[in-house]
Every structure is written in C-alpha cells, then in structure tokens.
Scaffold this motif. Structure first.
Motif, short mmCIF file in Angstrom:
data_model
loop_
_atom_site.label_atom_id
_atom_site.label_comp_id
_atom_site.label_asym_id
_atom_site.label_seq_id
_atom_site.Cartn_x
_atom_site.Cartn_y
_atom_site.Cartn_z
N PRO A 188 43.06 23.82 39.75
CA PRO A 188 43.40 25.11 40.30
C PRO A 188 42.91 25.48 41.55
O PRO A 188 41.90 25.07 41.92
N MET A 189 43.77 26.10 42.38
CA MET A 189 43.28 26.50 43.70
C MET A 189 42.32 27.76 43.57
O MET A 189 41.30 27.85 44.05
N PHE A 190 42.61 28.49 42.46
CA PHE A 190 41.83 29.70 42.40
C PHE A 190 41.93 30.02 40.91
O PHE A 190 42.77 29.91 40.35
N ASN A 191 40.73 30.47 40.49
CA ASN A 191 40.73 30.70 38.89
C ASN A 191 39.52 31.25 38.68
O ASN A 191 38.44 31.13 38.75
N PRO A 192 39.87 32.41 37.83
CA PRO A 192 41.25 32.83 37.36
C PRO A 192 42.09 33.52 38.47
O PRO A 192 41.26 33.83 39.42
N LEU A 193 43.27 33.55 38.31
CA LEU A 193 43.81 34.52 39.34
C LEU A 193 43.97 35.88 38.50
O LEU A 193 44.24 35.94 37.41
N LEU A 250 43.84 27.41 21.55
CA LEU A 250 43.48 28.07 22.80
C LEU A 250 43.22 27.25 24.05
O LEU A 250 43.94 27.12 25.02
N ARG A 251 42.08 26.24 23.52
CA ARG A 251 41.72 25.31 24.51
C ARG A 251 42.72 24.32 25.01
O ARG A 251 42.37 23.63 25.79
N ALA A 252 43.61 24.23 24.03
CA ALA A 252 44.59 22.87 24.30
C ALA A 252 45.77 23.45 25.21
O ALA A 252 46.45 22.56 25.65
N ILE A 253 45.65 24.82 25.93
CA ILE A 253 46.78 24.84 26.60
C ILE A 253 46.52 24.75 27.98
O ILE A 253 45.16 24.82 28.34
N ASP A 254 47.39 24.72 28.79
CA ASP A 254 47.26 24.54 30.29
C ASP A 254 46.99 25.73 31.08
O ASP A 254 45.94 25.69 31.93
N VAL A 255 47.59 26.68 30.86
CA VAL A 255 47.83 27.69 31.68
C VAL A 255 47.67 29.03 30.39
O VAL A 255 48.45 29.29 29.81
N LEU A 256 46.40 29.69 30.47
CA LEU A 256 46.47 30.76 29.68
C LEU A 256 46.73 32.20 30.49
O LEU A 256 46.14 32.62 31.52
N VAL A 257 47.84 32.79 29.82
CA VAL A 257 48.11 34.24 30.80
C VAL A 257 47.54 35.48 30.03
O VAL A 257 48.06 35.54 29.01
N ILE A 258 46.82 36.41 30.42
CA ILE A 258 46.47 37.27 29.51
C ILE A 258 46.85 38.57 30.31
O ILE A 258 46.36 38.90 31.47
N ASP A 259 47.61 39.63 29.64
CA ASP A 259 48.37 40.76 30.21
C ASP A 259 47.09 41.80 29.54
O ASP A 259 46.93 41.90 28.46
N ASP A 260 47.29 43.18 30.67
CA ASP A 260 46.47 44.28 30.24
C ASP A 260 45.17 44.03 29.53
O ASP A 260 44.90 44.69 28.65
N GLN A 286 44.01 26.37 33.86
CA GLN A 286 44.21 27.66 34.79
C GLN A 286 44.20 28.99 34.06
O GLN A 286 44.94 28.87 32.90
N VAL A 287 43.47 30.11 34.32
CA VAL A 287 43.56 31.48 33.69
C VAL A 287 44.27 32.41 34.69
O VAL A 287 43.91 32.51 35.76
N VAL A 288 45.19 33.32 34.09
CA VAL A 288 45.79 34.32 34.92
C VAL A 288 45.79 35.57 34.08
O VAL A 288 45.75 35.68 32.89
N ILE A 289 45.19 36.63 34.95
CA ILE A 289 45.16 37.89 34.24
C ILE A 289 45.59 39.05 34.66
O ILE A 289 45.50 38.97 36.25
N ALA A 290 45.82 40.23 34.22
CA ALA A 290 46.52 41.13 34.86
C ALA A 290 45.80 42.27 34.07
O ALA A 290 45.25 42.13 32.95
N ALA A 291 45.39 43.52 35.03
CA ALA A 291 44.92 44.70 34.22
C ALA A 291 45.38 45.77 35.31
O ALA A 291 45.84 45.53 36.45
N ASP A 292 44.86 47.05 34.86
CA ASP A 292 45.20 48.06 35.82
C ASP A 292 44.34 48.38 36.71
O ASP A 292 44.42 49.50 37.36
N LYS A 293 42.97 47.87 36.42
CA LYS A 293 41.94 47.99 37.55
C LYS A 293 41.22 46.71 38.08
O LYS A 293 41.38 45.83 37.47
N PRO A 294 40.54 46.84 39.16
CA PRO A 294 39.90 45.50 39.50
C PRO A 294 38.82 45.22 38.40
O PRO A 294 38.31 46.09 37.77
N PRO A 295 38.42 44.06 38.58
CA PRO A 295 37.35 43.40 37.56
C PRO A 295 36.13 44.62 37.55
O PRO A 295 35.34 44.77 36.50
N THR A 296 35.60 44.97 38.77
CA THR A 296 34.41 45.68 38.85
C THR A 296 34.53 47.09 38.04
O THR A 296 33.65 47.55 37.90
#
Ligand code: ADP
Ligand code: MG
Length: 496
Positions: A188-193, A250-260, A286-296
């Motif tokens: 992955p180029m960036f992980n997580p996104l 879970l660990r057998a998948i290639d891309v984990l996408v977690i929303d909210d 690869q992990v992809v995540i979305a949330a309503d605020k920045p991680p911090t």
C-alpha cells in the motif's frame, strides 16, 4: 489561396487550444506578475495573487481567473486598479480586466462521468467468475462475495461511476481510486487511508465505491464494515466463542474498509480493533477508514490507536461547492431518468437547487427524490415554482456560515495591514485601535460569542471595552459611508 487556408487552419487550431498560452503571452504574463509583485509586496502578492491565472485577451480586455469567489471580490475591491495598471505598463491598449471564478470542475476533469471499464460490471460469462481484474463481476456476484465475508450492506448506487469529483474531494477520490485499483500483494502507498468529513459529504459513497470496485475482480477481497458492525460482529463472536475465527477471517482479507469510526466504543472492542489494525497493516494489507473528525479529535479512542490512524494518509473532504452540487444533482437526475424517462429537470431549477441547498449531499438527493415523486404522482412538469415549494424546508434549515473570531482577526489585520498580535496587544496607536474596534464589532455581529468571551479572545480585555468598541463602530458606520462599505465588504467576505 493556399496560404489563406493554412492561416485559417492555424487560427482554428489556436482557437481550440486557446487555454494554452503562446510563448509571448506567457512571458508577458510573467512580466505583469512581476510588476504586480513589486507593486504590492511579496506578502500581499502571495496571499491574493498567487493563484490568479491568465485566461486570454480579447480586444482591450484581459481575462484573468481565480479559484474562489472570495478572491475575486477581494481583488476587485482592493486591487482592480493595480492589476490594470500593471497590464497597461506592458500593453498600453488594455482598458479592462475581466476577473472570473474558474470552475473547480475544469481543473479536475471528471473522469468518472463515464463509467470506467472495470467499473462497468457486466454479467460474467457462462461458468461465472474468471480470474484477472479485467473481467468485472456483476453486482450480484460482488454482493454475494461481500455477504460471505459478513460485510455491511452495499448500496448499488454508491459506485465510482456515480461519484462526482470536485475541488473538495479530489484527493480523497484519487486515494480511494488508487486503493480500489490496487493488486493483491502490492504494498500500500499509504496505510491506513483515513477520510474525514461532516455528514452527507460523501464518505460512505467513497468507501462503498472502493468495496464495489475492489471486489469486481476475483483477485482481492475488500470488506466494508461499519464500525457498529465491527463491534457487534466481535461481541457476537466473543459470545459464541468464535472470536478467534472472527479475527482470522478479518485478517484474511486484502482491504478492510471501516465506516463511521467515531461510533467505535467500548474498551474491549477498541483494543480488538487496534490489534486488527496493527495485524493488517503489518501484513501489508490496506485499511481504509472514514469518520466525522480527524484522528486527533476522536477522543474516545486510545492514544496508540489515534497515532496509528494518523500515521497513514489523512484526508479531509470539504463541503460541496456549488459546481459540485450542480454536478451531483445532474447525475442524480440522470440516474432517476433511467427508471422514469419522463422525468426532466430544467437547468434553471437545477441551478436554483445547487445554489440554495448548501447543506450536504443527502439533502440534494432528497430534493431530487421529492421532485421525482411529485412528477410521477401528478404527471406535472418540474418548474421553478414547484421546486421552490417542495424544497422550502431544506433551504430554510440552512444556518448562516459560522464565523470564527480568529478568522475575523486575521481578515481584519490583513485588510488594515497590521498583525493579528497587534490587534490583541495593548497598543493604542490609531492605526491599531480602529481595526481592533472593527474586529470586535464583527465578532459581536457575526458570532454568538458573549461580550466577555470576545474580550477574552482579544488579549483579555474587559467586556465594557468590547461594548464601547461595538457602539463606536455602529455610530461610525451610520455616519461614514466609506467605512460602512468597508465593514460590509469584510462581513460578506467572512461569510462567503
Ligand atoms: P457521508 O457518509 O459522508 O455522511 P454519504 O456518502 O452518505 O455521506 O453521501 C450522502 C449523499 O450525497 C449520498 O446520496 C451520496 O451519493 C451523495 N454524495 C455525496 N458526495 C457525492 C459526490 N461527490 N458525488 C455524488 N454523490 C455524492
Ligand atoms: Mg456515512
């Protein structure tokens, strides 16, 4: 004759390529910019003119563009003569400068307007799936595969093909697209996104697009889960004592996408999430995540989770600009027409909706659905009056833009050529006192802050000082038209 033909071909060619500059024009534009830089100084230049582009010249009018309405208003109000002067110094015939706002859409061509080849999920041939990414699976196959993994439901409309790209989401889209197009085993180029944005700005749409597109070949497994589903999946697995299997899956998948992700709660689940995250990332998944605020700002999460999240690519999607809203509306109407051919929304109605429904993508969708329902049920054509009536509540819900005291201070300081710390300081020279009073006045009128709070934010002043400043400017504005215009312009720009 021949030479005439040759000439007209060249002219046509130039016309087609009019957005490209000839070498001469380019040099001239560079010189004009040089003059402007010298005239206004480096600071002002880089604040206001760095993003100004040359568009062309017609008879005596030079056309320039800037990326925002804000810049346009500002430059017109303060630097129109300077800009003209710098041009005239190079080309004496120039008499007008036409400043336009260039559309973000032009800057980022919407390559998704047409479905890309591998997003076009035609039914697979006899024998079903084939390996290789070129052979896209149909939607049903993707869904079935995704269900087997225990993923959250995918909405068939939330694909890349239906995702409109504009200034506010270019980077997030490019990153998501890159991930969706990746191959198994590619590092992955960036992980997580990590994508964050307010409600209705397209996070779920983008994440589901990754799931659809990433699963359209047989090669990789992309799992889309809401944080809630992740939580319940894990809790259920714990109860039925299949937690190990759950983790393995879970660990057998290639891309984990977690929303909210903001909804991820509970110490155990968080710890488990953290393990999963680490395990996947360390294994090069690869992990992809979305949330309503920045991680911090996800303050219910533990520090180490936050720092792991912040360690990849963090992208914000800004609110949808008007052009983007218009494109989204058009794409929604086009989608509706597939099922209801008689449905037509005239351009002025689309423009009205794009202008007035500024809240988020969900309201845009709601507006189109209402017009569609009305049109279907009554058979009446969609008119501007109908649209105004149907979406009134969506428009009224709009609150005026929240203005921050810091923005007011910055804008006022810049406008009057003092520093922000001057405004907060105890200096009493006239060139600082008036701007400070104006800034306090604007803070009172444009924010909901109390006088004591405003005082605190202006270097710890007393609320009576703020009150005095507000009254003073109110009086001056009533008596002095120039000041009134100036204050009005500042107000408009802060609310732009
Ligand atoms: P979020 O998850 O950020 O709250 P959604 O992804 O659910 O927002 O988007 C809300 C609605 O707006 C959806 O109908 C979605 O399709 C639409 N939408 C948002 N952004 C875009 C976009 N860039 N292109 C097309 N539709 C969009
Ligand atoms: Mg969402």
């Amino acid at each position: 004759m021949q030479s005439h033909q040759a000439n007209s071909t060249t002219a046509m060619h130039q016309d087609e390529e009019s957005h490209r500059m000839s070498g001469n024009e380019n040099d001239r534009w560079k010189r004009v910019k040089g003059r402007l830089r010298a005239a206004v100084g480096e600071d002002v230049y880089s604040s206001w003119f760095a993003r100004m582009d040359y568009e062309g010249v017609e008879s005596n009018t030079v056309r320039l563009s800037v990326p925002t309405k804000f810049l346009k208003t500002w430059i017109q109000a303060h630097y129109a003569d300077r800009v003209l002067g710098c041009w005239q110094a190079e080309v004496s015939e120039v008499t007008h400068i036409e400043l336009t706002v260039r559309s973000s859409i032009r800057a980022t061509p919407m390559r998704d307007a047409k479905p890309p080849a591998n997003d076009d999920r035609k039914p697979a041939g006899v024998g079903g799936r084939t390996d290789g990414r070129g052979d896209a699976r149909n939607g049903a196959a993707v869904l079935a595969a995704h269900d087997v993994l225990g993923g959250s439901p995918l909405d068939p409309r939330l694909t890349f093909a239906n995702f409109v790209v504009g200034r506010s989401n270019t980077l997030a889209h490019a990153a998501a697209r890159q991930i969706a197009d990746g191959r198994r085993g590619e590092p992955p180029m960036f992980n997580p996104l990590y994508v964050h944005a307010g409600v209705g700005l397209g996070k779920t749409h983008l994440l589901q697009a990754v799931a659809w597109s990433g699963n359209s070949g047989d090669e990789r497994r992309v799992l889309y889960l809401t944080a809630e589903k992740f939580m319940y999946g894990f809790v259920a697995a714990l109860k039925s004592q299949t937690a190990i299997a759950f983790k393995e899956a879970l660990r057998a998948i290639d891309v984990l996408v977690i929303d909210d992700l903001q909804f991820l709660q509970g110490k155990t689940t968080q710890a488990e999430f953290c393990h999963t995250l680490n395990a996947l990332i360390d294994a090069g998944r690869q992990v992809v995540i979305a949330a309503d605020k920045p991680p911090t700002d996800l303050d219910t999460l533990e520090d180490r989770v936050r720092s792991r999240l912040a360690g990849g690519l963090v992208v914000e999607m800004a609110s949808l600009g008007e052009e983007l809203r218009l494109e989204i509306l058009k794409s929604r109407v086009a989608a509706a027409r597939l099922h209801h051919a008689g449905f037509a929304v005239p351009q002025p109605v689309l423009e009205y909706l794009a202008k007035s429904i500024t809240n988020n993508g969900r309201d845009l969708e709601g507006a189109v659905n209402r017009l569609l329902a009305h049109n279907k049920l009554t058979g009446q054509p969609v008119t501007l009056e109908l649209a105004e009536r149907e979406v009134r509540d969506l428009v009224r819900r709009q609150e005026p833009k929240r203005v921050m005291i810091e923005d007011i201070q910055r804008m006022v300081a810049r406008h009057y050529n003092v520093s922000r710390s001057d405004l907060l300081s105890s200096r009493r020279t006239a060139n600082v006192v008036r701007p400070r009073q104006i800034a306090m006045y604007l803070a009172k009128h444009l924010t909901l802050r109390s006088l004591p709070e405003i005082g605190r934010r202006f270097g710890g002043r007393d609320h009576t000082t703020v009150l005095h400043a507000v009254r003073k400017i109110e009086t001056l504005v009533g008596a002095n038209l120039t000041l009134a215009n100036e204050v009005d312009l500042l107000k408009r720009m802060l609310q732009d």
